[in-house]
Design a protein around this motif. Structure first.
Motif, PDB file in Angstrom:
ATOM      1  N   GLU A  27       0.858  -1.179   0.000  1.00 30.65           N
ATOM      2  CA  GLU A  27       0.000   0.000   0.000  1.00 30.65           C
ATOM      3  C   GLU A  27       0.898   1.233   0.000  1.00 30.65           C
ATOM      4  OE1 GLU A  27      -3.346   0.033  -0.104  1.00 30.65           O
ATOM      5  OE2 GLU A  27      -3.450  -2.161  -0.092  1.00 30.65           O
ATOM      6  N   THR A  28       0.515   2.238  -0.776  1.00 24.51           N
ATOM      7  CA  THR A  28       1.243   3.503  -0.824  1.00 24.51           C
ATOM      8  C   THR A  28       0.350   4.562  -0.199  1.00 24.51           C
ATOM      9  OG1 THR A  28       2.288   2.780  -2.882  1.00 24.51           O
ATOM     10  CG2 THR A  28       2.482   5.103  -2.308  1.00 24.51           C
ATOM     11  N   ILE A  29       0.737   5.045   0.980  1.00 22.71           N
ATOM     12  CA  ILE A  29      -0.158   5.832   1.826  1.00 22.71           C
ATOM     13  C   ILE A  29       0.355   7.259   1.998  1.00 22.71           C
ATOM     14  CG2 ILE A  29      -1.254   5.953   4.097  1.00 22.71           C
ATOM     15  CD1 ILE A  29      -0.749   2.893   4.322  1.00 22.71           C
ATOM     16  N   HIS A  42      -7.164   1.622   2.669  1.00 27.87           N
ATOM     17  CA  HIS A  42      -5.907   0.909   2.425  1.00 27.87           C
ATOM     18  C   HIS A  42      -5.895  -0.439   3.143  1.00 27.87           C
ATOM     19  CE1 HIS A  42      -3.450   3.726   0.133  1.00 27.87           C
ATOM     20  NE2 HIS A  42      -3.859   4.717   0.906  1.00 27.87           N
ATOM     21  N   ARG A  45      -8.285  -3.062   1.612  1.00 31.94           N
ATOM     22  CA  ARG A  45      -7.720  -3.698   0.416  1.00 31.94           C
ATOM     23  C   ARG A  45      -6.608  -4.675   0.792  1.00 31.94           C
ATOM     24  NH1 ARG A  45      -5.190  -0.009  -4.265  1.00 31.94           N
ATOM     25  NH2 ARG A  45      -3.800   0.542  -2.536  1.00 31.94           N
ATOM     26  N   LEU A  46      -5.769  -4.272   1.747  1.00 32.39           N
ATOM     27  CA  LEU A  46      -4.685  -5.153   2.187  1.00 32.39           C
ATOM     28  C   LEU A  46      -5.238  -6.437   2.794  1.00 32.39           C
ATOM     29  CD1 LEU A  46      -1.608  -5.510   2.674  1.00 32.39           C
ATOM     30  CD2 LEU A  46      -1.967  -4.430   4.909  1.00 32.39           C
ATOM     31  N   LYS A  79       5.199   3.601   2.528  1.00 31.49           N
ATOM     32  CA  LYS A  79       4.955   2.409   1.721  1.00 31.49           C
ATOM     33  C   LYS A  79       4.908   1.219   2.657  1.00 31.49           C
ATOM     34  CE  LYS A  79       6.385  -0.193  -2.350  1.00 31.49           C
ATOM     35  NZ  LYS A  79       7.264  -0.228  -3.532  1.00 31.49           N
ATOM     36  N   LYS A 139      -3.158  -5.055  -5.105  1.00 28.04           N
ATOM     37  CA  LYS A 139      -1.912  -4.315  -5.297  1.00 28.04           C
ATOM     38  C   LYS A 139      -0.770  -5.225  -4.829  1.00 28.04           C
ATOM     39  CE  LYS A 139      -0.185   0.371  -5.186  1.00 28.04           C
ATOM     40  NZ  LYS A 139      -0.441   1.769  -4.760  1.00 28.04           N
ATOM     41  N   VAL A 199      -7.537   2.898  -3.922  1.00 30.96           N
ATOM     42  CA  VAL A 199      -8.358   3.409  -2.826  1.00 30.96           C
ATOM     43  C   VAL A 199      -8.984   4.756  -3.185  1.00 30.96           C
ATOM     44  CG1 VAL A 199      -7.077   2.137  -1.064  1.00 30.96           C
ATOM     45  CG2 VAL A 199      -6.366   4.456  -1.638  1.00 30.96           C
ATOM     46  N   SER A 236      -4.069   7.888  -4.732  1.00 31.27           N
ATOM     47  CA  SER A 236      -4.190   8.350  -3.352  1.00 31.27           C
ATOM     48  C   SER A 236      -3.171   9.412  -2.984  1.00 31.27           C
ATOM     49  CB  SER A 236      -4.061   7.165  -2.383  1.00 31.27           C
ATOM     50  OG  SER A 236      -2.796   6.534  -2.532  1.00 31.27           O
TER      51      SER A 236
END
Length: 271
Positions: A27-29, A42, A45-46, A79, A139, A199, A236
């Motif tokens: 995930e890229t947050i 996030h 989805r994870l 990340k 992802k 997301v 995102s």
């Protein structure tokens, strides 16, 4: 700034399956004011990805780790990587599976304001997305299709590239999801065969529906794309970028695109 399993670290085992096989998810947050934006989406989805890949992951523990990490990072990009952990040579899964959580911090990308204000040009990528329903939407760590697609252009006139599947259907950008507007309706490509369910894509569909905008997830052909009234891409980190040009087709920045930009512009103050 790097953490492994919630602790500061400066290295990773060469036996990690994320490195060997891309066996994991990420995930890229966006982190603003020490807070991870869209964190629930996030982590949802994870969690879905971990279930589908059979990776036992305690999402509550991951939530605590990313919240603490984000508070220390303060501003930038976190990340979050979950791999299946270490294993011996070969594709067989380790027994037991001991997943590893890796968190990397980096500065926020410095995108030109003109991308959001005036729109972007899309590059027509020749690299196609393979269809694999078992991985569609996730992802996962296997991003070689995107690596090859991004290598196709160096011209800074293009901010993003357009990717299609093996039959020519429009799917997404190299690092974004895509929407079109036709007769006031908001449409985005189906991701049942391939692609990443972003997301920001989910957030936009939710907010558009709340605002009374008709939405549809459907197959989008190239002909349908070129006949759109408005086009935009999203992720995102940057929110929404209008698309001004693809090959010889040109669009104005439309009213629904601007409305949706405003709807997600308040994420930092209204999580």
């Amino acid at each position: 700034m790097c953490w492994v399993d919630g602790q500061p670290a400066d290295g990773l085992s060469v036996h990690d399956r994320g490195l060997a096989y891309g066996d994991g998810l990420f995930e890229t947050i966006k982190v603003v004011g020490g807070r991870p934006e869209l964190l629930d989406r996030h982590l949802q989805r994870l969690e879905l990805g971990c279930r589908r890949l059979g990776i036992p992951c305690n999402i509550d523990v991951v939530r605590e780790q990313i919240a603490t990490f984000s508070a220390e990072l303060a501003e930038g990009v976190a990340k979050l990587i979950v791999s299946r952990g270490e294993g011996r040579r070969g594709y067989a899964q380790p027994n037991p599976i001991l997943p590893r959580v890796i968190t990397l911090g980096s500065p926020s990308p410095n995108y030109p304001p003109a991308y959001a204000e005036q729109g972007v040009h899309l590059y027509p990528c020749s690299t196609r997305l393979a269809e694999q329903p078992a991985l569609a939407g996730l992802k996962h760590l296997n991003r070689l299709e995107q690596v090859l697609a991004r290598a196709e252009w160096q011209d800074s006139a293009y901010a993003e590239g357009l990717m299609r599947d093996m039959t020519g259907r429009v799917v997404e950008g190299v690092f974004s999801n895509l929407f079109i507007v036709k007769a006031g309706e908001l449409l985005t490509p189906s991701l049942e065969r391939c692609g990443v369910a972003g997301v920001m894509r989910e957030e936009l569909l939710h907010r558009a529906s709340q605002a009374g905008v008709k939405t549809q997830i459907t197959d989008i052909s190239m002909e349908r794309l070129l006949g759109a009234d408005e086009i935009f891409v999203c992720n995102s980190l940057y929110g929404v970028w209008p698309v001004r040009q693809f090959e010889t087709s040109v669009w104005s920045v439309g009213p629904l695109t601007r409305k949706l930009q405003r709807l997600v512009a308040d994420l930092s103050s209204n999580p």
